[in-house]
Design an enzyme around this catalytic site. Structure first.
Site, short mmCIF file in Angstrom:
data_model
loop_
_atom_site.label_atom_id
_atom_site.label_comp_id
_atom_site.label_asym_id
_atom_site.label_seq_id
_atom_site.Cartn_x
_atom_site.Cartn_y
_atom_site.Cartn_z
N HIS A 1 -67.80 -35.80 -92.17
CA HIS A 1 -67.86 -34.48 -92.67
C HIS A 1 -66.63 -33.94 -93.09
CE1 HIS A 1 -66.24 -34.04 -88.66
NE2 HIS A 1 -65.66 -32.99 -88.91
C1 UD1 Z 1 -65.29 -27.23 -89.33
C2 UD1 Z 1 -63.71 -27.61 -88.89
C3 UD1 Z 1 -63.51 -29.04 -88.71
C4 UD1 Z 1 -64.42 -29.67 -87.62
C5 UD1 Z 1 -65.86 -29.36 -87.97
C6 UD1 Z 1 -66.80 -29.83 -86.80
C7 UD1 Z 1 -62.35 -26.18 -90.19
C8 UD1 Z 1 -61.20 -25.93 -91.40
N1 UD1 Z 1 -63.15 -27.41 -90.07
O1 UD1 Z 1 -65.65 -28.36 -90.35
O2 UD1 Z 1 -62.15 -29.15 -88.31
O3 UD1 Z 1 -63.95 -31.10 -87.38
O4 UD1 Z 1 -66.06 -28.14 -88.17
O5 UD1 Z 1 -67.96 -30.26 -87.18
O6 UD1 Z 1 -62.19 -25.28 -89.35
N2 UD1 Z 1 -72.63 -25.41 -92.21
C9 UD1 Z 1 -74.00 -25.13 -92.30
N3 UD1 Z 1 -74.28 -24.63 -90.82
C10 UD1 Z 1 -73.31 -24.66 -90.12
C11 UD1 Z 1 -71.95 -24.80 -90.49
C12 UD1 Z 1 -71.67 -25.40 -91.64
O7 UD1 Z 1 -75.09 -25.17 -92.90
O8 UD1 Z 1 -73.68 -24.06 -88.85
C13 UD1 Z 1 -72.21 -25.82 -93.55
C14 UD1 Z 1 -72.00 -24.73 -94.67
O9 UD1 Z 1 -72.44 -25.21 -95.93
C15 UD1 Z 1 -70.58 -24.77 -94.68
C16 UD1 Z 1 -70.11 -26.38 -94.55
O10 UD1 Z 1 -70.99 -26.55 -93.64
O11 UD1 Z 1 -69.88 -24.25 -95.83
C17 UD1 Z 1 -68.84 -26.46 -93.85
O12 UD1 Z 1 -68.86 -25.77 -92.65
P1 UD1 Z 1 -67.22 -25.30 -92.14
O13 UD1 Z 1 -67.29 -24.57 -90.74
O14 UD1 Z 1 -66.49 -24.57 -92.99
O15 UD1 Z 1 -66.42 -26.57 -91.92
P2 UD1 Z 1 -67.08 -28.04 -91.18
O16 UD1 Z 1 -66.91 -29.18 -92.08
O17 UD1 Z 1 -68.07 -27.89 -90.43
N1 UDP Z 2 -71.97 -34.59 -81.95
C1 UDP Z 2 -73.12 -34.19 -81.22
N2 UDP Z 2 -74.23 -34.42 -82.40
C2 UDP Z 2 -74.09 -35.02 -83.54
C3 UDP Z 2 -72.80 -35.26 -83.81
C4 UDP Z 2 -71.85 -35.15 -82.95
O1 UDP Z 2 -73.39 -33.93 -80.38
O2 UDP Z 2 -74.88 -35.08 -84.16
C5 UDP Z 2 -70.89 -34.51 -80.88
C6 UDP Z 2 -69.89 -35.49 -80.60
O3 UDP Z 2 -70.42 -36.30 -79.54
C7 UDP Z 2 -68.40 -35.14 -80.52
C8 UDP Z 2 -68.52 -33.95 -81.17
O4 UDP Z 2 -69.90 -33.60 -81.62
O5 UDP Z 2 -68.53 -34.51 -79.04
C9 UDP Z 2 -67.84 -34.06 -82.50
O6 UDP Z 2 -67.89 -32.89 -83.32
P1 UDP Z 2 -67.57 -33.33 -85.01
O7 UDP Z 2 -67.73 -34.46 -85.36
O8 UDP Z 2 -68.57 -32.29 -85.81
O9 UDP Z 2 -66.06 -32.88 -85.06
P2 UDP Z 2 -64.45 -33.16 -84.83
O10 UDP Z 2 -64.61 -33.86 -83.59
O11 UDP Z 2 -64.42 -33.93 -86.08
O12 UDP Z 2 -63.87 -31.78 -85.04
#
Ligand code: UD1
Ligand code: UDP
Length: 369
Positions: free
Chosen positions: A205
């Site tokens: 992601h």
């Molecule tokens: C965010 C965090 C990242 C973390 C990740 C965990 C920042 C800068 N990024 O990244 O550090 O590793 O969360 O997963 O804070 N979207 C949905 N539904 C949701 C959430 C997001 O559809 O519930 C989609 C939207 O199109 C959105 C995109 O995902 O624009 C990105 O979401 P965003 O929260 O901005 O960043 P993440 O990639 O989720």
């Molecule tokens: N995770 C989950 N379901 C999924 C993918 C990840 O429960 O389909 C959990 C995973 O076990 C870990 C956390 O989400 O504890 C990691 O989140 P993510 O990769 O979104 O964010 P990051 O750690 O990179 O910030």
């Protein structure tokens, strides 16, 4: 001592859950403020349910947006809540936009800030999370570092040693508390018709991997090559950000790749535990793979989790197929892995709350300065 606990995204909910549980057990007054940076039920509600967390006292409903917009909205919406609730301490966890905004709002109101998972550094300024980490650490009064690596980073950056508490990572609590439940309740292997140790698990992601078409195409090509070479299926619980990009770029996936929606924690633990190999760009999954002793290929050029590399659990391959194949071949000579777990034994949240309670008992003026 009243604590405001701030969460916003999937990993923050998972990693804060053990802290919330200890606050409940010790009857410490606390409120939960949820930015709702993550809001899709499979990125949000499912974790509150599975981890038996109380409904947040406040939900800011900020949703998605450009970085400054999202960060600014959280900041604006948190301020009046903190003014009204007057917590003694705000706790944030990790490196998301929610963390930066929560810490900054508290800091501007002279409320003490505790940063859980302090001191992580990728030294890659193109990652939005790196700015969030550095700024949050330097605003925080209590820095809960994972290991010696992070404590040293913080001290080298001039942060006073008395502010640093080396405790481990609350992901160890979350993981160890939920493995038995995952084993008992998850039916994900049979639903996907896969056998233990007979599939690869993939997540991706990071903006740097998925927001550039050529990068996402090469990531998918690498994974497809590995799946075909080793005749393994790949299970890919896909982040909503990545799903949108796969659709936008009209990328077709090989039939060996099984796409699923983002999964709940129990199903995801079960998938990690039984995978032959994990390929990821996630921070938390590098940690969990290491604790579960499943080899991890990290699809990034750098990591803020260097201890996973040091113990031999993780290899950085970027988007290089050759590096990925070399790592996999080296691991294939082993049937079991015995590297050390650098993240803690499942009592990290207790250590954090012990430290907070100790501070408020022995040094009340530090709390209220
Ligand atoms: C965010 C965090 C990242 C973390 C990740 C965990 C920042 C800068 N990024 O990244 O550090 O590793 O969360 O997963 O804070 N979207 C949905 N539904 C949701 C959430 C997001 O559809 O519930 C989609 C939207 O199109 C959105 C995109 O995902 O624009 C990105 O979401 P965003 O929260 O901005 O960043 P993440 O990639 O989720
Ligand atoms: N995770 C989950 N379901 C999924 C993918 C990840 O429960 O389909 C959990 C995973 O076990 C870990 C956390 O989400 O504890 C990691 O989140 P993510 O990769 O979104 O964010 P990051 O750690 O990179 O910030």
């Amino acid at each position: 001592m009243k604590i405001a606990i701030i969460v916003g995204t999937r990993p923050e909910i998972i990693k804060m859950a053990p802290v919330i549980r200890v606050c409940q057990q010790r009857a410490i007054p606390f409120i939960i403020i949820h930015s709702n940076q993550h809001y899709s039920p499979e990125m949000d509600d499912i974790f509150f349910q599975e981890l038996s967390l109380p409904t947040p006292n406040y939900n800011l409903h900020v949703g998605s947006g450009l970085h400054s917009n999202q960060t600014g909205n959280i900041l604006i919406k948190i301020e009046p809540i903190l003014e009204q609730e007057k917590p003694d301490l705000v706790l944030v966890q990790g490196d998301t936009n929610t963390v930066l905004a929560g810490a900054l709002a508290a800091s501007k109101l002279n409320i003490k800030v505790g940063h859980i998972e302090a001191g992580l550094r990728s030294y890659d300024k193109s990652m939005p999370e790196e700015t969030n980490r550095v700024l949050t650490d330097h605003m925080s009064d209590f820095l809960f570092s994972v290991s010696k690596n992070q404590s040293k980073v913080l001290a080298d950056e001039g942060i006073a040693k008395e502010k640093i508490y080396e405790v481990g990572n609350t992901i160890s609590d979350a993981l160890f508390q939920h493995i038995p439940l995952a084993e008992k309740n998850s039916t994900i292997l049979s639903s996907l018709a896969i056998e233990p140790n007979n599939y690869l698990l993939l997540t991706a992601h990071r903006a740097s991997n998925v927001d550039v078409e050529s990068h996402l195409v090469s990531l998918v090509n690498i994974v497809t090559h590995i799946a075909n070479k080793y005749q393994e299926k790949v299970v890919w619980p896909i982040h909503p950000r990545t799903r949108k990009k796969i659709e936008e770029y009209a990328i077709t996936l090989d039939e060996k790749i099984i796409l699923t929606p983002p999964l709940g924690y129990l199903d995801f633990i079960q998938l990690q535990k039984n995978a032959a190999l994990i390929m990821t760009d996630s921070g938390g999954i590098q940690e969990e793979a290491c604790m579960l002793r499943i080899p991890c290929v990290t699809l990034r050029e750098n990591t803020e989790r260097p201890e996973t590399i040091e113990v031999g659990a993780n290899v950085l391959v970027g988007r290089s197929l050759d590096k990925a194949l070399a790592a996999i071949e080296a691991w294939r000579n082993h049937s079991e892995y015995h590297w050390q777990n650098p993240f803690g034994e499942g009592n990290v949240a207790e250590k954090i709350i012990d430290a907070i309670q100790q501070i408020s008992v022995t040094n009340p003026e530090k709390r209220n300065q």
